[in-house]
Scaffold this motif. Structure first.
Motif, PDB file in Angstrom:
ATOM      1  N   GLN A  41       0.831  -1.206   0.000  1.00 31.70           N
ATOM      2  CA  GLN A  41       0.000   0.000   0.000  1.00 31.70           C
ATOM      3  C   GLN A  41       0.859   1.247   0.000  1.00 31.70           C
ATOM      4  N   LEU A  42       1.944   1.216   0.762  1.00 33.19           N
ATOM      5  CA  LEU A  42       2.865   2.357   0.813  1.00 33.19           C
ATOM      6  C   LEU A  42       3.482   2.613  -0.563  1.00 33.19           C
ATOM      7  N   LEU A  43       3.909   1.548  -1.232  1.00 28.50           N
ATOM      8  CA  LEU A  43       4.501   1.690  -2.560  1.00 28.50           C
ATOM      9  C   LEU A  43       3.477   2.221  -3.557  1.00 28.50           C
ATOM     10  N   SER A  44       2.241   1.777  -3.421  1.00 26.39           N
ATOM     11  CA  SER A  44       1.173   2.279  -4.295  1.00 26.39           C
ATOM     12  C   SER A  44       0.930   3.763  -4.043  1.00 26.39           C
ATOM     13  N   ASN A  45       0.997   4.167  -2.788  1.00 23.32           N
ATOM     14  CA  ASN A  45       0.839   5.587  -2.456  1.00 23.32           C
ATOM     15  C   ASN A  45       1.955   6.422  -3.075  1.00 23.32           C
ATOM     16  N   TYR A  46       3.173   5.895  -3.016  1.00 24.79           N
ATOM     17  CA  TYR A  46       4.289   6.581  -3.659  1.00 24.79           C
ATOM     18  C   TYR A  46       4.049   6.707  -5.161  1.00 24.79           C
ATOM     19  N   GLU A  47       3.613   5.590  -5.759  1.00 22.85           N
ATOM     20  CA  GLU A  47       3.427   5.532  -7.204  1.00 22.85           C
ATOM     21  C   GLU A  47       2.315   6.474  -7.668  1.00 22.85           C
ATOM     22  N   ASN A  48       1.274   6.611  -6.844  1.00 26.37           N
ATOM     23  CA  ASN A  48       0.117   7.430  -7.216  1.00 26.37           C
ATOM     24  C   ASN A  48       0.229   8.874  -6.752  1.00 26.37           C
ATOM     25  N   LEU A 170      15.151 -12.919  -3.648  1.00 24.65           N
ATOM     26  CA  LEU A 170      16.527 -12.446  -3.480  1.00 24.65           C
ATOM     27  C   LEU A 170      17.065 -11.866  -4.779  1.00 24.65           C
ATOM     28  N   ARG A 171      16.897 -12.571  -5.881  1.00 25.13           N
ATOM     29  CA  ARG A 171      17.409 -12.104  -7.175  1.00 25.13           C
ATOM     30  C   ARG A 171      16.707 -10.821  -7.612  1.00 25.13           C
ATOM     31  N   MET A 172      15.395 -10.774  -7.442  1.00 25.19           N
ATOM     32  CA  MET A 172      14.635  -9.594  -7.863  1.00 25.19           C
ATOM     33  C   MET A 172      14.975  -8.374  -7.024  1.00 25.19           C
ATOM     34  N   SER A 173      15.159  -8.577  -5.712  1.00 23.85           N
ATOM     35  CA  SER A 173      15.435  -7.449  -4.820  1.00 23.85           C
ATOM     36  C   SER A 173      16.802  -6.829  -5.083  1.00 23.85           C
ATOM     37  N   LEU A 174      17.747  -7.613  -5.590  1.00 23.06           N
ATOM     38  CA  LEU A 174      19.083  -7.099  -5.854  1.00 23.06           C
ATOM     39  C   LEU A 174      19.114  -6.105  -7.006  1.00 23.06           C
ATOM     40  N   ARG A 175      18.143  -6.242  -7.935  1.00 21.01           N
ATOM     41  CA  ARG A 175      18.136  -5.345  -9.085  1.00 21.01           C
ATOM     42  C   ARG A 175      16.930  -4.400  -9.126  1.00 21.01           C
ATOM     43  N   ALA A 176      16.064  -4.495  -8.132  1.00 17.06           N
ATOM     44  CA  ALA A 176      14.871  -3.643  -8.099  1.00 17.06           C
ATOM     45  C   ALA A 176      15.230  -2.213  -7.700  1.00 17.06           C
ATOM     46  N   GLU A 177      14.834  -1.254  -8.523  1.00 14.26           N
ATOM     47  CA  GLU A 177      15.087   0.160  -8.244  1.00 14.26           C
ATOM     48  C   GLU A 177      13.809   0.994  -8.376  1.00 14.26           C
ATOM     49  N   GLU A 178      13.030   0.719  -9.417  1.00 13.83           N
ATOM     50  CA  GLU A 178      11.795   1.449  -9.631  1.00 13.83           C
ATOM     51  C   GLU A 178      10.695   0.932  -8.696  1.00 13.83           C
ATOM     52  N   ILE A 179       9.714   1.799  -8.447  1.00 15.10           N
ATOM     53  CA  ILE A 179       8.620   1.415  -7.553  1.00 15.10           C
ATOM     54  C   ILE A 179       7.880   0.187  -8.096  1.00 15.10           C
ATOM     55  N   SER A 180       7.677   0.127  -9.410  1.00  8.25           N
ATOM     56  CA  SER A 180       6.991  -1.023  -9.997  1.00  8.25           C
ATOM     57  C   SER A 180       7.760  -2.310  -9.747  1.00  8.25           C
ATOM     58  N   GLU A 181       9.090  -2.235  -9.781  1.00  5.97           N
ATOM     59  CA  GLU A 181       9.924  -3.419  -9.523  1.00  5.97           C
ATOM     60  C   GLU A 181       9.851  -3.813  -8.053  1.00  5.97           C
ATOM     61  N   LEU A 182       9.829  -2.804  -7.175  1.00  6.34           N
ATOM     62  CA  LEU A 182       9.715  -3.085  -5.739  1.00  6.34           C
ATOM     63  C   LEU A 182       8.365  -3.728  -5.420  1.00  6.34           C
ATOM     64  N   LYS A 183       7.329  -3.309  -6.131  1.00  8.10           N
ATOM     65  CA  LYS A 183       6.010  -3.917  -5.935  1.00  8.10           C
ATOM     66  C   LYS A 183       6.010  -5.373  -6.371  1.00  8.10           C
ATOM     67  N   ASN A 184       6.698  -5.664  -7.454  1.00  5.90           N
ATOM     68  CA  ASN A 184       6.791  -7.050  -7.913  1.00  5.90           C
ATOM     69  C   ASN A 184       7.531  -7.917  -6.898  1.00  5.90           C
ATOM     70  N   VAL A 185       8.602  -7.362  -6.309  1.00  5.60           N
ATOM     71  CA  VAL A 185       9.330  -8.087  -5.267  1.00  5.60           C
ATOM     72  C   VAL A 185       8.402  -8.371  -4.094  1.00  5.60           C
ATOM     73  N   ASN A 186       7.622  -7.366  -3.721  1.00  4.54           N
ATOM     74  CA  ASN A 186       6.699  -7.509  -2.602  1.00  4.54           C
ATOM     75  C   ASN A 186       5.678  -8.608  -2.860  1.00  4.54           C
ATOM     76  N   ILE A 187       5.135  -8.651  -4.074  1.00  3.66           N
ATOM     77  CA  ILE A 187       4.115  -9.645  -4.410  1.00  3.66           C
ATOM     78  C   ILE A 187       4.685 -11.061  -4.355  1.00  3.66           C
ATOM     79  N   VAL A 188       5.902 -11.238  -4.896  1.00  2.00           N
ATOM     80  CA  VAL A 188       6.534 -12.554  -4.863  1.00  2.00           C
ATOM     81  C   VAL A 188       6.860 -12.939  -3.419  1.00  2.00           C
TER      82      VAL A 188
END
Length: 227
Positions: A41-48, A170-188
């Motif tokens: 929810q926090l990441l969505s708030n940032y994104e929106n 672990l692999r996704m979090s190492l390269r996640a920088e954008e909010i959309s990528e961080l959201k994907n890490v969160n979902i997994v």
């Protein structure tokens, strides 16, 4: 119930510890799921662009990171302790299965645990060892022809799924920088939490089934010896 003699070793206390730590794992995973939803929810708030104050956005982000960090520490501590206890239980279960009279088992107590630490082989060897423990515990006299309970394949499926999802996070979090990528890490990560909870319940059923089989078998032997 207490059964202790030369050979067969009582597993009452060890099994209880296994169950307690599995319950703790479930509790931590549920807390992690709740926290993960809060982070999403926090990441969505940032994104929106919900935040009008940068200071508040930073404060909420720091609070989220602190909360997630504490949960990660709790997860790690519980995983290590419960892992040690469960592996000790597997060692004991294999040993007791052989003491019940099962002959020509392919896995020793040591290797029923050791295969969890050997790369590549850990994908199937621990399952084979547990299957052997199940069969020998249910029917030590003719264990090779004993059928495997349906819970066993599900246990291994969720074990592998939980591990694969953890590695993906672990692999996704190492390269996640954008909010959309961080959201994907969160979902997994949340999917990993769900798999962990299901795995915990399945493991509880598996441990209890093997334990009950061994106790029933040993009690039967004791009764026959008294006749």
């Amino acid at each position: 119930m207490s059964i202790e003699k030369a050979g067969f070793k009582n597993s009452d206390s060890l099994t209880k510890w296994v169950k307690w730590f599995i319950y703790i794992q479930i509790l931590v995973a549920v807390i992690s799921l709740i926290s993960g939803n809060m982070e999403l929810q926090l990441l969505s708030n940032y994104e929106n662009g919900i935040y009008t104050s940068q200071a508040q956005a930073v404060a909420d982000g720091e609070a989220n990171d602190a909360r997630q960090g504490l949960i990660a520490i709790a997860y790690t501590v519980v995983f290590i302790i419960s892992g040690i206890i469960i592996l000790k239980w597997i060692y004991r279960a294999n040993y007791n299965a052989q003491q019940l009279g099962a002959k020509d088992m392919q896995f020793t107590p040591g290797w029923s645990v050791g295969w969890y630490f050997i790369p590549i082989f850990t994908l199937w060897k621990p399952y084979q060892a547990m299957k052997e423990i199940w069969k020998a515990s249910a029917n030590s006299d003719n264990w090779s022809n004993e059928k495997v309970g349906s819970i066993l394949p599900w246990w291994w499926f969720f074990w592998l799924a939980n591990n694969f999802l953890g590695q993906a996070v672990l692999r996704m979090s190492l390269r996640a920088e954008e909010i959309s990528e961080l959201k994907n890490v969160n979902i997994v990560y949340q999917a990993s939490d769900i798999a962990s909870i299901i795995l915990a319940f399945v493991t509880l059923s598996l441990v209890n089934s093997i334990y009950q089989s061994q106790i029933a078998h040993e009690l039967g032997k004791d009764i026959l010896s008294l006749k």
